[in-house]
Design a protein around this motif. Structure first.
Motif, PDB file in Angstrom:
ATOM      1  N   GLU A   1       0.825  -1.200   0.000  1.00 39.82           N
ATOM      2  CA  GLU A   1       0.000   0.000   0.000  1.00 39.82           C
ATOM      3  C   GLU A   1       0.867   1.262   0.000  1.00 39.82           C
ATOM      4  OE1 GLU A   1      -2.648   1.102   3.507  1.00 39.82           O
ATOM      5  OE2 GLU A   1      -3.424  -0.835   2.790  1.00 39.82           O
ATOM      6  N   SER A   2       1.891   1.261   0.822  1.00 43.19           N
ATOM      7  CA  SER A   2       2.682   2.485   1.003  1.00 43.19           C
ATOM      8  C   SER A   2       3.704   2.698  -0.102  1.00 43.19           C
ATOM      9  CB  SER A   2       3.396   2.437   2.355  1.00 43.19           C
ATOM     10  OG  SER A   2       4.341   1.395   2.325  1.00 43.19           O
ATOM     11  N   LYS A   3       3.817   1.743  -1.016  1.00 42.69           N
ATOM     12  CA  LYS A   3       4.792   1.829  -2.096  1.00 42.69           C
ATOM     13  C   LYS A   3       6.217   2.028  -1.589  1.00 42.69           C
ATOM     14  CE  LYS A   3       1.817   2.331  -5.853  1.00 42.69           C
ATOM     15  NZ  LYS A   3       0.532   2.415  -5.217  1.00 42.69           N
ATOM     16  N   ALA A   4       6.486   1.464  -0.420  1.00 42.35           N
ATOM     17  CA  ALA A   4       7.848   1.554   0.113  1.00 42.35           C
ATOM     18  C   ALA A   4       8.747   0.593  -0.649  1.00 42.35           C
ATOM     19  CB  ALA A   4       7.836   1.196   1.590  1.00 42.35           C
ATOM     20  N   ASP A   5      10.052   0.866  -0.636  1.00 42.86           N
ATOM     21  CA  ASP A   5      10.996  -0.098  -1.198  1.00 42.86           C
ATOM     22  C   ASP A   5      11.290  -1.189  -0.168  1.00 42.86           C
ATOM     23  OD1 ASP A   5      11.398   1.144  -3.724  1.00 42.86           O
ATOM     24  OD2 ASP A   5      12.545   2.698  -2.692  1.00 42.86           O
ATOM     25  N   ILE A   6      11.474  -0.716   1.070  1.00 42.50           N
ATOM     26  CA  ILE A   6      11.745  -1.667   2.150  1.00 42.50           C
ATOM     27  C   ILE A   6      10.907  -1.255   3.357  1.00 42.50           C
ATOM     28  CG2 ILE A   6      13.523  -2.562   3.729  1.00 42.50           C
ATOM     29  CD1 ILE A   6      15.576  -1.679   1.516  1.00 42.50           C
TER      30      ILE A   6
ATOM     31  N   LEU B   1      12.627   3.683   2.743  1.00 42.61           N
ATOM     32  CA  LEU B   1      12.492   2.739   3.850  1.00 42.61           C
ATOM     33  C   LEU B   1      11.377   3.222   4.766  1.00 42.61           C
ATOM     34  CD1 LEU B   1      15.513   2.244   2.863  1.00 42.61           C
ATOM     35  CD2 LEU B   1      15.929   1.441   5.190  1.00 42.61           C
ATOM     36  N   TYR B   2      10.422   2.371   5.020  1.00 41.83           N
ATOM     37  CA  TYR B   2       9.319   2.739   5.902  1.00 41.83           C
ATOM     38  C   TYR B   2       9.290   1.824   7.117  1.00 41.83           C
ATOM     39  CZ  TYR B   2       7.139   6.202   2.913  1.00 41.83           C
ATOM     40  OH  TYR B   2       6.876   7.344   2.198  1.00 41.83           O
ATOM     41  N   GLY B   3       8.747   2.381   8.191  1.00 41.05           N
ATOM     42  CA  GLY B   3       8.617   1.581   9.415  1.00 41.05           C
ATOM     43  C   GLY B   3       7.197   1.053   9.562  1.00 41.05           C
TER      44      GLY B   3
ATOM     45  N   MET C   1      10.474  -6.616   1.332  1.00 41.39           N
ATOM     46  CA  MET C   1      10.849  -5.888   0.111  1.00 41.39           C
ATOM     47  C   MET C   1      10.592  -6.765  -1.105  1.00 41.39           C
ATOM     48  SD  MET C   1      14.992  -6.156   0.535  1.00 41.39           S
ATOM     49  CE  MET C   1      15.057  -6.354   2.309  1.00 41.39           C
ATOM     50  N   GLU C   2      10.647  -6.125  -2.265  1.00 41.20           N
ATOM     51  CA  GLU C   2      10.562  -6.932  -3.472  1.00 41.20           C
ATOM     52  C   GLU C   2      11.866  -7.701  -3.617  1.00 41.20           C
ATOM     53  OE1 GLU C   2       9.170  -5.230  -7.240  1.00 41.20           O
ATOM     54  OE2 GLU C   2       8.012  -3.838  -5.983  1.00 41.20           O
TER      55      GLU C   2
ATOM     56  N   GLY D   1       6.236   8.288   8.340  1.00 40.72           N
ATOM     57  CA  GLY D   1       6.582   6.890   8.567  1.00 40.72           C
ATOM     58  C   GLY D   1       7.853   6.469   7.843  1.00 40.72           C
ATOM     59  N   ARG D   2       8.499   7.416   7.181  1.00 44.63           N
ATOM     60  CA  ARG D   2       9.715   7.059   6.457  1.00 44.63           C
ATOM     61  C   ARG D   2      10.920   7.063   7.399  1.00 44.63           C
ATOM     62  NH1 ARG D   2      11.986   9.054   0.574  1.00 44.63           N
ATOM     63  NH2 ARG D   2      14.002   8.016   0.812  1.00 44.63           N
ATOM     64  N   ILE D   3      11.765   6.077   7.197  1.00 47.54           N
ATOM     65  CA  ILE D   3      12.957   5.968   8.044  1.00 47.54           C
ATOM     66  C   ILE D   3      14.028   6.897   7.492  1.00 47.54           C
ATOM     67  CG2 ILE D   3      14.769   4.399   8.835  1.00 47.54           C
ATOM     68  CD1 ILE D   3      12.601   2.152   8.558  1.00 47.54           C
TER      69      ILE D   3
END
Lengths: 408, 369
Positions: B140-145, B228-230, B194-195, B170-172
């Motif tokens: 959902e958040s389209k984060a990489d990690i 990077l998201y937490g 992650m992908e 929420g981004r690291i």
């Protein structure tokens, strides 16, 4: 399929009607026993531990629990590429089909199954009995005696001989006479319902028996007497150790209580002969600071806050604060609230006992039995000797936890 | 979760667990009466629907293999996918330390797995969580990690963890490994989503530059390049990295709230089945506040303790505040307090052993005292 020297046919289709409400939805072999087992675990473990890797399990009465319990036999180490466990219910053939009419007929209907393995010997056992036995030793004996049939026997007290099938033997243990439930027994060696047959011989007797319209198609009543009459070589194999047919609610309760003594005759703690069962995936039991436990068998997933004396808790049982359980067998996932008193009872799976209810009475030695998935509401007193089931729970002011459409 | 694979990284060790990890890797440390540490994360993965799990191993992975075998108890015996033990290879990269070499040595496994997402986990954190939530959030958040974290109340032991700085979105924004002076309270739970392509990029990026550590080199050096998201976790967590934390965690299980949360809340914890009979309490035993596994036979007295499967406590023996592992035996009249006893130990009749709550004694496997 490759050839097997010996395969086992395990009779597991019986209702065990004298176990009453416990076997309403359960075949007798599936009745819980000994804290974490079902009765059939003992026979399946015997097969596994004796090196018998091909077992046909004959089912008929209420097989659902039993079928899913047995699965592919992996819990008893009986999931094999060649052989393993096969559940054998009656089935329809080109000329119709019928239920198993008796123990011998059940095996007769599965002659094709047995023939697939082309065995030398067939071991016929019952899934109703509790005992640990190495069938391979009995097999050695069978070969040594060059027998056609070997029947395992156990010494029973003389005053109880009228309850059993008694074998009269000579000094070499050859069977000379078989008496079913004799009034004046000549011997005290009872058949344990464990037979080894030479398959070729048994096969022909089964076919012959099937064509006898007066036969009740039973091993004890028909096949064995007929073979004796024909003077086949039949030997008794004397077994020493614990063996019990828990036929009634009282004997089921008693056999469970036997396990609570310091050194019970049936040793479940022998690492060389483990009794296998299906594991419920529960954490270790938790015993609270205020709990009191003595002379008890308790299992994974139990939480005990009250007092448990001379009793057995199956997995996942919860015992609330201030509750006291004496001389009782509490089956899996029973929840017991606070300040409940239970005396000499069997409480079947998933029943709920609300706070302050009472099951059985302090100075009464009668056994009280409560069926599975009942709900005993707060403060209700169930007197000793009561048996509470789906038929009569309302008379006792109880409720059921089954959804309405499950009621009968 | 069909599209997610799991990797459990059992290549790190903790010196401060001393005797307990002498013969076994961290993931194989026995805990909670019938488990090993790997059971918790492996069950989390399986209960969340992950059907392909690789376990990266280093030294001493015999106990681990003996424990998980084919993965049968976790339902991971599958025709396709299932459980893969990924053994260490001869150190052909000349790397000192770090975990990238272990991933690199099993690139084939990672590449050829059909899943597009990967959940990577450490080996010594105990918690029970449905990982579907974090994977959904990640997508959902389209984060990489996405990194799982917990806000700790006690920040005095921040040095045990990797600390995260997380902004309002929420981004690291920063990460620091085992920092002694970090003032934040967000600790990484060493679980990353992650992908798979990103993992492969990270491995390649590190190897080609001579870097050796996934977090320090892969994540931290790329903190601006990747998003990077937490993902916050609020439940029970314990990191087993010292005798003290091992002891504390096991004693925590005597709290029924924690017992219920850890063993039931998000899914059952699977482990190797030993077919032990019921635990037997003899007539004159006294057991108070204890967690007892099947197969135990208790004649003596047990208080505030954890007994693993098949422990025997003989008449007159007294056990207080102890952890006693599988098949150990406490003979008549022995007295033990604040002791951690490894597997198959025998404490002979009448012996007395007493540690301190803050510094329990550890008795090594198979010792006879």
């Amino acid at each position: 399929m490759s050839r097997k020297e010996c395969i086992a046919m395990l009779l597991a289709g019986g209702q065990g009607s004298r176990l009453g409400i416990l076997t309403k939805k359960l075949a007798k072999p599936a009745v819980p026993f000994g804290g974490k087992y079902r009765i059939i675990d003992f026979t399946l473990s015997n097969c596994s531990n004796s090196g018998i890797d091909t077992v046909g399990v004959l089912t008929q009465y209420q097989p659902l629990v039993l079928n899913s319990y047995i699965g592919i036999g992996s819990h008893w180490n009986l999931d094999r590429k060649n052989g393993g466990v096969t559940v054998l219910p009656p089935y329809v053939r080109d000329k119709g089909g019928e239920w198993y009419k008796g123990t011998a007929n059940a095996v007769y209907q599965n002659i094709d199954f047995i023939d697939q393995y082309n065995p030398e010997y067939v071991l016929v056992v019952s899934g109703d009995h509790i005992y640990k036995m190495d069938y391979s030793l009995m097999m050695d004996y069978h070969k040594e005696k060059n027998a056609d049939v070997t029947i395992a026997v156990i010494e029973v007290p003389w005053e109880e001989t009228f309850r059993f099938g008694i074998m009269n033997t000579n000094e070499e243990c050859a069977i000379e006479e078989f008496e079913e439930k004799p009034v004046n027994a000549k011997n005290n060696l009872a058949s344990m319902g464990v037979y080894i047959f030479n398959w070729e011989k048994l096969r022909s007797y089964l076919i012959e028996d099937e064509n006898d319209f007066e036969s009740s198609h039973d091993f004890g009543k028909n096949i064995i007497p007929k073979m004796l009459h024909d003077q086949q070589k039949m030997f008794a194999y004397p077994f020493k150790g614990y063996w019990k047919d828990v036929g009634t609610l009282d004997s089921l309760w008693e056999a469970n209580m036997d396990l609570l003594s310091d050194n019970p005759e049936l040793n479940l703690y022998d690492n060389k002969w483990k009794v296998y069962s299906v594991n419920p995936t529960q954490p270790p039991q938790y015993i609270a600071p205020e709990a009191v436990i003595s002379k008890a068998l308790v299992n994974e997933g139990c939480q005990v806050f009250g007092e448990v004396k001379n009793s057995m808790l199956f997995p996942g049982v919860y015992v609330g604060e201030g509750s006291v359980i004496e001389d009782s067998v509490i089956m899996p996932n029973v929840k017991i609230g606070k300040n409940v008193y239970i005396k000499k009872a069997i409480i079947a799976e998933e029943t709920l006992l609300e706070d302050c209810c009472q099951i059985g009475q302090k100075d009464n030695t009668g056994l009280t039995v409560i069926a599975e998935k009942m709900k005993i509401p707060q403060g209700v007193l169930i007197k000793s000797n009561s048996v509470i089931s789906l038929e009569n729970y309302q008379e006792f002011g109880c409720e059921t936890r089954l959804a309405n459409n499950e009621e009968e | 979760m069909k599209d997610v694979m799991g990797i459990i990284n059992d290549t790190t060790s903790e010196e401060s667990l001393k005797g307990i990890t002498y013969n076994r890797s961290l993931a194989a440390v026995p805990t909670g009466g019938r488990y090993r540490l790997i059971d918790f994360i492996l069950s989390n993965m399986v209960n969340s629907g992950i059907r392909n799990v690789g376990v990266l191993t280093q030294n001493n992975y015999g106990s681990l293999m003996d424990h998980v075998r084919t993965g049968y108890e976790w339902d991971l015996v599958r025709k396709k996918d299932g459980l893969y033990i990924l053994p260490p290879k001869y150190n052909n990269l000349g790397m000192q330390g770090g975990d990238i070499q272990y991933y690199y040595n099993h690139l084939d496994y990672i590449q050829s797995s059909s899943q597009n997402y990967v959940v990577i986990s450490g080996n010594n954190l105990v918690f029970n969580l449905d990982l579907r939530k974090i994977v959904e959030k990640h997508k959902e958040s389209k984060a990489d990690i996405t990194i799982l974290y917990k806000e700790m109340e006690n920040i005095s032991d921040n040095h045990r963890y990797t600390m995260l700085d997380i902004n309002q979105e929420g981004r690291i924004t920063d990460m620091a490994v085992n920092t002694k002076r970090h003032k934040g309270n967000k600790t990484s739970m060493e679980l990353y989503v992650m992908e798979k392509e990103i993992l492969l990029d990270l491995i390649d990026g590190c190897i080609s530059r001579g870097y050796c550590d996934l977090v320090k080199d892969g994540f931290i050096k790329n903190i601006d390049k990747y998003k990077l998201y937490g993902y916050r976790y609020d439940g029970y967590l314990e990191k087993i990295d010292s005798i003290q934390s091992y002891y504390k965690h096991n004693m925590d299980l005597l709290n029924t709230n924690i017992w219920n949360e850890l063993f039931f809340q998000s899914g059952l914890v699977h482990t190797k089945v030993k077919d032990e009979p019921p635990a037997k309490y003899m007539e004159h035993s006294t057991v108070k506040n204890a967690m007892v596994a099947n197969g135990c036979v208790i004649e003596g007295s047990v208080e505030n303790s954890i007994l693993f499967r098949g422990v025997k406590v003989h008449k007159g023996a007294v056990i207080k505040n102890c952890i006693i592992m599988q098949k150990s035996e406490i003979k008549e009249g022995a007295f033990i307090e604040n002791v951690i006893i490894d597997k198959e130990v025998c404490i002979t009749a009448g012996k007395r052993l007493k540690g301190e709550i803050s510094y329990p004694i550890v008795i090594e496997k198979k010792a006879i005292i």
